[in-house]
Design a protein around this motif. Sequence first.
Motif, PDB file in Angstrom:
ATOM      1  N   UNK A 158      17.643  -1.089  27.407  1.00  0.00           N
ATOM      2  CA  UNK A 158      16.841  -2.317  27.396  1.00  0.00           C
ATOM      3  C   UNK A 158      17.434  -3.394  28.306  1.00  0.00           C
ATOM      4  N   UNK A 161      13.150 -16.359  19.036  1.00  0.00           N
ATOM      5  CA  UNK A 161      14.323 -15.523  18.745  1.00  0.00           C
ATOM      6  C   UNK A 161      13.910 -14.063  18.615  1.00  0.00           C
ATOM      7  N   UNK A 162      12.806 -13.805  17.905  1.00  0.00           N
ATOM      8  CA  UNK A 162      12.370 -12.422  17.714  1.00  0.00           C
ATOM      9  C   UNK A 162      11.957 -11.776  19.039  1.00  0.00           C
ATOM     10  N   UNK A 212       6.479  -9.009  18.509  1.00  0.00           N
ATOM     11  CA  UNK A 212       6.606  -7.553  18.485  1.00  0.00           C
ATOM     12  C   UNK A 212       5.826  -6.898  19.626  1.00  0.00           C
ATOM     13  N   UNK A 214      17.778  -6.307  22.517  1.00  0.00           N
ATOM     14  CA  UNK A 214      18.256  -6.221  21.131  1.00  0.00           C
ATOM     15  C   UNK A 214      19.753  -6.512  20.996  1.00  0.00           C
ATOM     16  N   UNK A 215      20.066  -7.260  19.971  1.00  0.00           N
ATOM     17  CA  UNK A 215      21.447  -7.555  19.566  1.00  0.00           C
ATOM     18  C   UNK A 215      22.231  -8.373  20.591  1.00  0.00           C
ATOM     19  N   UNK A 240       7.708  -5.133  22.441  1.00  0.00           N
ATOM     20  CA  UNK A 240       8.143  -3.721  22.452  1.00  0.00           C
ATOM     21  C   UNK A 240       7.432  -2.937  23.541  1.00  0.00           C
ATOM     22  N   UNK A 291      23.106 -11.732  18.962  1.00  0.00           N
ATOM     23  CA  UNK A 291      24.131 -11.579  17.920  1.00  0.00           C
ATOM     24  C   UNK A 291      25.520 -11.415  18.565  1.00  0.00           C
ATOM     25  N   UNK A 292      25.608 -10.613  19.619  1.00  0.00           N
ATOM     26  CA  UNK A 292      26.905 -10.397  20.258  1.00  0.00           C
ATOM     27  C   UNK A 292      27.377 -11.639  21.027  1.00  0.00           C
ATOM     28  N   UNK A 312      20.538 -16.854  15.391  1.00  0.00           N
ATOM     29  CA  UNK A 312      19.278 -17.541  15.720  1.00  0.00           C
ATOM     30  C   UNK A 312      19.514 -19.043  15.913  1.00  0.00           C
ATOM     31  N   UNK A 366      28.711 -13.994  18.433  1.00  0.00           N
ATOM     32  CA  UNK A 366      30.069 -13.629  17.993  1.00  0.00           C
ATOM     33  C   UNK A 366      31.102 -14.009  19.038  1.00  0.00           C
ATOM     34  N   UNK A 416      11.383 -19.454  15.684  1.00  0.00           N
ATOM     35  CA  UNK A 416      11.710 -18.136  15.123  1.00  0.00           C
ATOM     36  C   UNK A 416      11.105 -17.014  15.955  1.00  0.00           C
ATOM     37  N   UNK A 430      15.107 -10.926  20.801  1.00  0.00           N
ATOM     38  CA  UNK A 430      15.741  -9.819  20.086  1.00  0.00           C
ATOM     39  C   UNK A 430      15.028  -8.501  20.409  1.00  0.00           C
ATOM     40  N   UNK A 463      20.628 -18.690   9.733  1.00  0.00           N
ATOM     41  CA  UNK A 463      21.132 -17.435  10.309  1.00  0.00           C
ATOM     42  C   UNK A 463      21.848 -17.710  11.633  1.00  0.00           C
TER      43      UNK A 463
END
Lengths: 409, 289
Positions: free
Chosen positions: A208, A228-229, A190, A236-237, A193, A240-241, A121, A244, A225, A232, A118
Amino acid sequence: MSDPTSAEADAADDGSEDAGSEPDAPEIDLPSEAFDAVLDALADREPGEPVRFEGFSVARGADEDDEDAPVEDAPGEYVLADGDRPVGLSERELHEALSERAAAVTDWYTFERVVGEFGPRRAFLRWIEDADGDTVATRYAALAEGIERAWGELKITATVTDRGERRYDVRHADDAGVPVDDLDAYDDPLNARDLVTFDEQGRYRPLKTAPSLAGGWVFPDLGPRDLYEAVETIYPATVANWHREREGELDVTHWRETMERQAGIYGVVKTWDRGEGYEHVNWVAEACCDDSQCLKRREWQYDDETDLDVDGGDGAFPCREPCSVVVSAARKWTRLESEQPRTYEFDLTPSEKEQVEDIIDAVADGRTDEIREADTKEGANRYRARFLRAKLFDDEGNLGGVPTESAEE
Amino acid sequence: MQSLVIVAHGSHLNPESSAPTYDHADTIRATGAFDEVRTGFWKEEPHFREVLRTVEGDEVYVVPLFISEGYFTEQVIPRELRLAGWDVSEWDSDGLSADQATLVAEDIDKEVHYCGPVGTHRAMTDVIVRRAESVTNDADVGDGFGLAVVGHGTERNENSAKAIEYHADRIAERDRFDEVKPLYMDEDPEVDDLPEHFESDDVVLVPLFIADGYHTQEDIPEDVGLCEDHTEGYDVPETVDGTRIWYAGAVGTEPLMADVVLERADDAGADLGTALDDVRETTRVATGD
């Protein structure tokens, strides 16, 4: 503070002097799961098609099958090539050879099997240890000491075990150096959160990436992993951004396009752009997107051709379009800014004018809580503000007794 | 690799808004039915616009945690997810029957299964009943009880009332409660006059909302007369004009909601194994004795 890795680091430095610039990687024991993964990878390939590691490769032998010999003893079962002539190896010999090269094998195993394909990640975890730049030996030596990275307000420290597994400590940068026992420790990403919902004063955080992350906690021992979580969950995101952007594929949606897209109660925001310039968007960006308000680096502009005049910030991860907080605030400003200015007359002393400015500054900079109760030198001090109100407001709360609406309205 | 994405409204002001979304995501994660379970929001992060780029799977099921078909499910979510070629006719719905549409999400250039909202699924009926069981702490509640299913009403969206009536009718057909009535906040029959609409001494009031917030914590308690001012709080049950009202709070906070999310994905073709049974079992109300 004592550094438990410094002795090892010194030893590594000593050892590297003779060998040139390449530092000594720590001793790694090849874990059975890494070896098994190599065998599985080879079994999935045609004979001769290699699995590549740093500095060498291994393929299944293309030899005739010796049906009688036990598989683990078959001399040409595998072929190892490391720049010299290829060597035929039995499974046992392959295990020996890979054990001698355990750092490179565990590095392959970490990224090919644990981290996986992925894009975000994989890129993030490789970036942490500069896996696309440094050699395995250099990285393992650095990991043995601990590689530190910043992400927003996070401090991530990557290390490697003697089995070549990556472990990560994640905490608030303000908690750097604090012993794990003095922080609230978590292991489920998690759980993050709950750590991001409220700031240190217990106020809800709607954004956030606002620089208001509370500290006092740590994820002391995450795998790749889970790291990364955790990131994330906290931001968040953002990975990913960032990914990109690194790939040259960040899809930026500028202000105009974002506002044009709005509908429902937000449809009104498109009317704020009146073809009279973009100063209002400068003000929005200065208000909401400054590094003091959001850690994302603003990449969106007024439109394709018109950059804003205010700084986009220095954050590690990009902001690709006006967020929902900005759109909601813009809706309010669209209404407020549709009003026409009018002239009010108040009498203020010079100090009172400055005090009004002080109060606006203190609120805008989020400093009101820092102003001490008895510090009447501060214009935004509560007693000073109450005095000003007592003196200048009438019974209806009008500044200087001047009604907001004039009598004929 | 199979992924579930739960999309919900969220809030800039109220942390309770996203709490049920996270809770149901956790329940579903624990079943192991999906390789990953992600959440996306209109007002929180990751935003609808960016949630899909955090998704790894190639079979992606998007389930809106919304009560009715309307502005959000028909316009906002498809637009923000960038579902290519979306048209509400894809759902071919009468306002209650949206099931799923398979479309390419341009953000990730992959097909996703965009499901109908949880609130209109037939399984939601069971969640309302379960909510009544939870608030009365009685797994057999019904006899001697009325049930009021309460929603917004039509002021903003006519489908909102359709969903309320649909579930109220289905519960009434079961003959479990002595009376079942739909009531509304902004149209007749109004929730303000609840005791007038029921003969039963005990009435469970279940608001058909996804999360607790202004409507369920301030508006309805005050309108019904559970309290003068919501800051005072109220008891459960609270007696108003001789009727004991068991106020349940938002139905969306009921753990069984996770089942409806799964049902939506199931209808769209997800491979769930035993997850549906698992969730129904793990979210059951204790029998109390």
